[in-house]
Design a protein around this motif. Structure first.
Motif, PDB file in Angstrom:
ATOM      1  N   GLY A  44      56.876 -43.973  82.576  1.00 20.37           N
ATOM      2  CA  GLY A  44      55.569 -43.892  83.221  1.00 20.37           C
ATOM      3  C   GLY A  44      55.460 -42.701  84.152  1.00 20.37           C
ATOM      4  N   SER A  45      54.850 -42.924  85.311  1.00 17.94           N
ATOM      5  CA  SER A  45      54.687 -41.876  86.319  1.00 17.94           C
ATOM      6  C   SER A  45      55.776 -41.985  87.376  1.00 17.94           C
ATOM      7  N   ILE A  46      56.206 -40.841  87.899  1.00 10.83           N
ATOM      8  CA  ILE A  46      57.245 -40.859  88.940  1.00 10.83           C
ATOM      9  C   ILE A  46      56.653 -40.971  90.334  1.00 10.83           C
ATOM     10  N   SER A  47      55.325 -41.070  90.441  1.00 12.15           N
ATOM     11  CA  SER A  47      54.712 -41.096  91.784  1.00 12.15           C
ATOM     12  C   SER A  47      53.959 -42.389  92.070  1.00 12.15           C
ATOM     13  N   GLU A  48      54.415 -43.494  91.459  1.00  9.26           N
ATOM     14  CA  GLU A  48      53.807 -44.798  91.757  1.00  9.26           C
ATOM     15  C   GLU A  48      54.401 -45.307  93.074  1.00  9.26           C
ATOM     16  N   LEU A  49      53.714 -45.059  94.167  1.00  6.49           N
ATOM     17  CA  LEU A  49      54.281 -45.303  95.498  1.00  6.49           C
ATOM     18  C   LEU A  49      54.600 -46.776  95.745  1.00  6.49           C
TER      19      LEU A  49
END
Length: 492
Positions: free
Chosen positions: A142-147
């Protein structure tokens, strides 16, 4: 000759899902193999209904099996230690080191302390793998910036830091918003995470990449990271897809002059790669459909595998597809089922232990005289078999938790060397099987479409075909990416 030089791991992560991480990871596995190294793929955690059986009879994500194939090595559970297989919108079966450890709700899985335990398992698998292969070619999810997920992350930047991986961020320019997605992603990383990022890859570019030269410069100025290349959008290289997202583009209709094959698009459809080879047969028009109208002009209807057979079967009855399939069978069309689809074609499916559903039993379509009981033990294995007792050796694999019993004299479809059998053969136009990959065998394809075409094609070596695709993918990446920069980033 194998290069014994030890290299740092390299990792490919994304600004979002479906940006091409799996394919680019496979491409680099092939490049390193071609250059004489001993690469192996690694994805700490995968969420997918597309899985595969290892030679040891354990289960991993299909994408890592494909990447291992590109690397020229057997797949192993260390390449994908955690696999999540969604059974409903809110729960998944958890596969750890190739074996099911039960179902968990999304809340329980993502919020519990077990993530720390799983991360230790993941690191152990990585260490075992890196003791045998180099470089390890890692893939994020997925995305590496899902806080909201980063503290419990076991597969993206936390894993990159633990492995000391030279990390490359991939963005899909075809989605739009490439500047914002890259800049925003990097801006949200912690300094330690950002230090891992060695370059950016722009993927799925349509047209003349030279027209994006200004874009590359702007991205590098904004992000402070080199763009190591722009990979063109391609349709002429066939690498198995990881996500079922691609199936949405394959909901075509029937066409004249071809054998029309409709695959029923189930809500929890699994192992859609079962139809990749069939789709490439020039005599065939294969499409996916979730409507009765889509089945009307099909010569052949295939019920595929499902991770929740009972729930998907109930949906088929409610949306009219079950009646349409039964009607097609009565009209003499070909109807076959694979794994969960085989179970649905029977008289009943029961789940007394509530493994997949809270519903303990449901009537099947009543086409095949078999009944199925879902059991706690999962069968996962690669196998060789004889299709309809013919001499030619075929190959496939099993991944299922059900046992189907014939209600009449058993008429098996497939025969194994140990005397055991698989499936039920009702007629030339109707059968069911537990074997995924059965349609990767030319003999089976020819037999399936024989009632609808007299055209014969020369048998092709599917393994050779796939090897050529990996070589083409490697050549495409070499032509469009700065491979030397990647090598520099992973040298000790």
């Amino acid at each position: 000759m194998e290069n014994q030089q030890q290299m740092r791991p390299v990792m490919f992560v994304g600004t979002s899902s479906d940006v091409g991480k799996s394919v680019i990871t496979a491409g680099f596995c092939r490049i390193f193999k071609q250059d004489g190294y001993a690469p192996a793929p690694f994805k700490a955690q995968n969420m997918s209904l597309n899985s595969y059986a290892t030679p040891e009879g354990l289960e991993i994500g299909r994408a890592q099996a494909v990447q291992a194939e590109a690397a020229g090595i057997p797949c192993h559970t260390d390449m994908n230690p955690v696999l999540l297989k969604p059974t409903t919108d809110q729960s998944s079966q958890v596969i750890l080191n190739g074996k099911s450890i039960g179902n968990q709700s999304a809340a329980a899985y993502f919020m519990s302390d077990d993530r720390a335990i799983l991360f230790e398992e993941v690191k152990l698998a990585f260490n075992r793998l890196s003791s045998r292969y180099s470089p390890i070619v890692m893939e994020g999810a997925g995305s590496i910036s899902e806080l909201n997920l980063k503290k419990r992350d076991i597969t993206n930047m936390r894993m990159a830091i633990a492995a000391g991986a030279a990390t490359y961020l991939i963005a899909d320019i075809d989605k739009g918003g490439v500047f914002g997605s890259l800049y925003g992603t990097l801006l949200l990383l912690e300094p330690e995470e950002r230090a891992c990022i060695k370059g950016i890859i722009i993927n799925k570019f349509r047209g003349d990449a030279r027209l994006f030269d200004d874009g590359r410069r702007i991205i590098e100025e904004l992000c402070g990271v080199p763009v190591i290349g722009v990979v063109p959008y391609f349709r002429d290289i066939f690498i198995e897809e990881e996500d079922a997202v691609a199936l949405q583009q394959k909901q075509r209709n029937s066409v004249d002059g071809k054998v029309n094959i409709a695959v029923v698009l189930l809500g929890r459809m699994s192992n859609f790669t079962d139809f990749d080879r069939l789709e490439k047969d020039p005599r065939v028009n294969l499409y996916y459909t979730a409507t009765s109208e889509g089945l009307k002009n099909a010569d052949i209807i295939i019920l595929p595998g499902s991770k929740n057979t009972i729930e998907d079967l109930i949906t088929l009855k409610n949306n009219g597809l079950a009646a349409a399939i039964t009607s097609a069978f009565k009209k003499g069309k070909t109807v076959i089922g694979i794994c969960g689809g085989y179970q649905m074609l029977g008289e009943s499916v029961s789940d007394p232990l509530q493994i997949e559903s809270a519903i303990t039993e449901v009537a099947g379509l009543g086409i095949l005289p078999v009944k199925t009981v879902l059991l706690a033990e999962k069968i996962t294995r690669q196998c060789s078999f004889s299709y309809r007792n013919r001499e030619e050796c075929c190959k496939g694999y099993e991944i299922h938790m059900g046992e189907s019993t014939a209600l009449t004299v058993m008429q098996p479809l497939n025969y194994f060397e140990d005397g055991k059998t698989d499936g039920y053969l009702l007629s030339d136009k109707c059968w069911g099987t537990y074997l995924h990959g059965i349609l990767d065998n030319q003999l089976v394809i020819d037999d399936l479409i024989a009632p609808y075409t007299d055209v014969r094609i020369e048998a092709t070596d599917y393994e050779e075909f796939k090897a050529h695709q990996y070589d083409q993918l490697a050549a495409l990446l070499r032509a469009n990416l700065d491979i030397d920069q990647v090598y520099q980033s992973i040298k000790y």
